[in-house]
Enzyme design. Structure first.
Site, PDB file in Angstrom:
ATOM      1  N   CYS A 206      35.109  34.564  48.765  1.00 30.64           N
ATOM      2  CA  CYS A 206      34.348  33.716  48.603  1.00 30.64           C
ATOM      3  C   CYS A 206      34.241  32.652  49.879  1.00 30.64           C
ATOM      4  O   CYS A 206      33.553  33.300  50.914  1.00 30.64           O
ATOM      5  CB  CYS A 206      34.721  32.652  47.426  1.00 30.64           C
TER       6      CYS A 206
ATOM      7  N   HIS B 242      35.947  36.419  42.414  1.00 26.67           N
ATOM      8  CA  HIS B 242      37.398  35.781  42.208  1.00 26.67           C
ATOM      9  C   HIS B 242      38.178  36.712  41.196  1.00 26.67           C
ATOM     10  O   HIS B 242      37.453  37.205  40.218  1.00 26.67           O
ATOM     11  CB  HIS B 242      37.261  34.480  41.805  1.00 26.67           C
TER      12      HIS B 242
END
Length: 466
Positions: free
Chosen positions: A332, A420
């Protein structure tokens, strides 16, 4: 036949990190194991560890885990307000799972008229759906300067007439002063809701506490109902992360770059708790070449995190590490930092700036936030995770697809993804170990978490008050 409703149980702490989240988790699993239809609730949470529901809505990671402990599907009603710090004096405000920029711009004391109705609506709805609600407070209810704007502590307790238990971290010292002082700061009507004091994280001989507990009850009229031992577990922590680890010869050493506003660090627990792996948070300039791999985690403010790397000199350490040929993984915000540029036309973070330039990716930060669960077929297995980011990333021609063309990219020994929760998936964990010469002994992390929750509930049943 209408379900029998019990008075809500509320766990308040004398301080932050007194163990409120873990106790609520324990109670939820204990009651669920007894067949009670139970749900957690925290009106307002402040944390950069967030989770995404099946509806693509954002909530605190602690309440997400508490819902799992309660054996129910996590829902944003369990945490209607989430604050995500992105600067020293600013937090993104998530209301009912979505970013609310208007409320974020309001002064702290001006927010209550807008947020309190959302809190009571969510809590009232949960009370209509479940037999038992277990509520977590935030920080301490004795913060006099915050009482006027309170939407998470005694205001909630009074609204639902909860049975309140006040918790102190005895491992810090000063517990009896903390408990007495906190109780004394409450109004008479609030004091009447306190049903018991709880000593948490105790190490030593419980007999040494008898006279002190009697003294405290004499002063307040409230008994100390539980002495919870210091308990080691492998469940996700809400905010804290183990910072004291150093490189250890003879182990597989993975450097986790620990910059300001690092987020969702609980996703590395499957590495943290493996006996043969040493996960080392790195936040200072130094030679990284001895490490077997490098990870750049997510960030609530990629621009600020990137500036911190440059200020410490860690940016050059990471660039030098690429030359070793060992794997660098960015997740991310970490992915964005590894790229060529982070364009920020709306000034959502720190303005546009150059990235580390280790992979041919360009990211543009956009107002709309992407929050969704994802699922892919990866190496013949199902790989699940979630996205939570503002940026859209575009790859150069030489960049390869990593996991899926919509979610990740690779170039040479640099890998980056917006997904994630990867290490919680056995197939990805084992792939990563193959790249760095480690043991392919990935766990079914969901099953592991279930076992940990049951062990936690057993501990609480032995030492708690329910």
């Amino acid at each position: 036949m209408q379900q029998k409703k019990n008075k809500p149980i509320m766990i308040l702490g004398c301080t932050s990190d007194a163990g409120k989240s873990l106790l609520v988790t324990a109670i939820c699993r204990l009651l669920a194991n007894r067949g009670v239809k139970v749900a957690p609730f925290k009106a307002q949470n402040m944390s950069n560890n967030a989770a995404i529901t099946t509806q693509g809505l954002e909530m605190g990671r602690a309440q997400y885990l508490q819902a799992i402990a309660a054996k129910i599907v996590p829902n944003i009603k369990m945490n209607p307000i989430l604050l995500k710090p992105s600067a020293d004096t600013f937090s993104q405000v998530i209301v009912n799972g979505k970013v609310n920029d208007e409320i974020a711009q309001l002064p702290w004391l001006a927010r209550k008229p807008f947020l309190w109705p959302e809190v009571t609506k969510a809590l009232d709805s949960l009370q209509n759906e479940y037999e038992q609600i277990v509520i977590e407070g935030a920080g301490s209810p004795a913060e006099i300067n915050l009482r006027e704007s309170d939407i998470v502590n005694m205001a909630v307790a009074l609204h639902c007439n909860a049975d309140v238990y006040l918790v102190s971290d005895i491992d810090r010292g000063g517990s009896f002063a903390h408990l007495l002082g906190t109780w004394a700061c409450l109004s008479k009507s609030e004091q009447k809701l306190i049903k018991g004091f709880v000593l948490n994280k105790f190490r030593g001989d419980p007999a040494l506490l008898d006279s002190a507990m009697a003294w405290l009850e004499e002063k307040t009229g409230i008994p100390t109902v539980a002495n919870i031992p210091y308990y080691r577990h492998q469940l996700a922590e809400e905010d804290s992360f183990r910072l004291g680890c150093k490189y250890q010869k003879g182990m597989l050493n993975i450097a986790l770059i620990y910059y300001p506003y690092a987020s969702n660090l609980d996703e590395f627990d499957p590495l943290l708790y493996q006996h043969n792996i040493n996960l080392v948070p790195v936040h200072q300039n130094g030679d990284l070449s001895l490490f077997d791999a490098l990870i750049l985690p997510g960030s609530k403010n990629s621009g600020a995190s990137l500036q911190a790397l440059r200020a410490t000199g860690l940016d050059q350490n990471i660039i030098q590490f690429k030359k070793t040929g060992k794997i660098i993984l960015g997740i991310c915000g970490g992915l964005q930092i590894l790229g060529e540029s982070i364009l920020d036309p709306l000034f959502l973070e720190k303005g546009s700036q150059q990235g580390l330039g280790l992979i041919a990716l360009k990211t543009t930060l956009e107002k709309d936030k992407i929050t969704q669960q994802r699922q892919f077929n990866y190496a013949g297995e199902i790989l699940m995770g979630y996205e939570i980011h503002h940026g859209k990333t575009y790859a150069g021609a030489q960049v390869k697809t990593f996991i899926d063309k919509s979610i990740g990219w690779s170039e040479d020994n640099i890998y980056g993804t917006y997904l994630h929760g990867l290490f919680e998936q056995r197939c990805f964990y084992n792939w990563f170990m193959r790249q760095i010469g480690g043991l392919e002994n990935g766990l079914n992390w969901a099953a592991h978490t279930e076992l940990e929750l049951d062990k936690l509930a057993d501990m609480f049943e032995q030492h708690g008050w329910l």
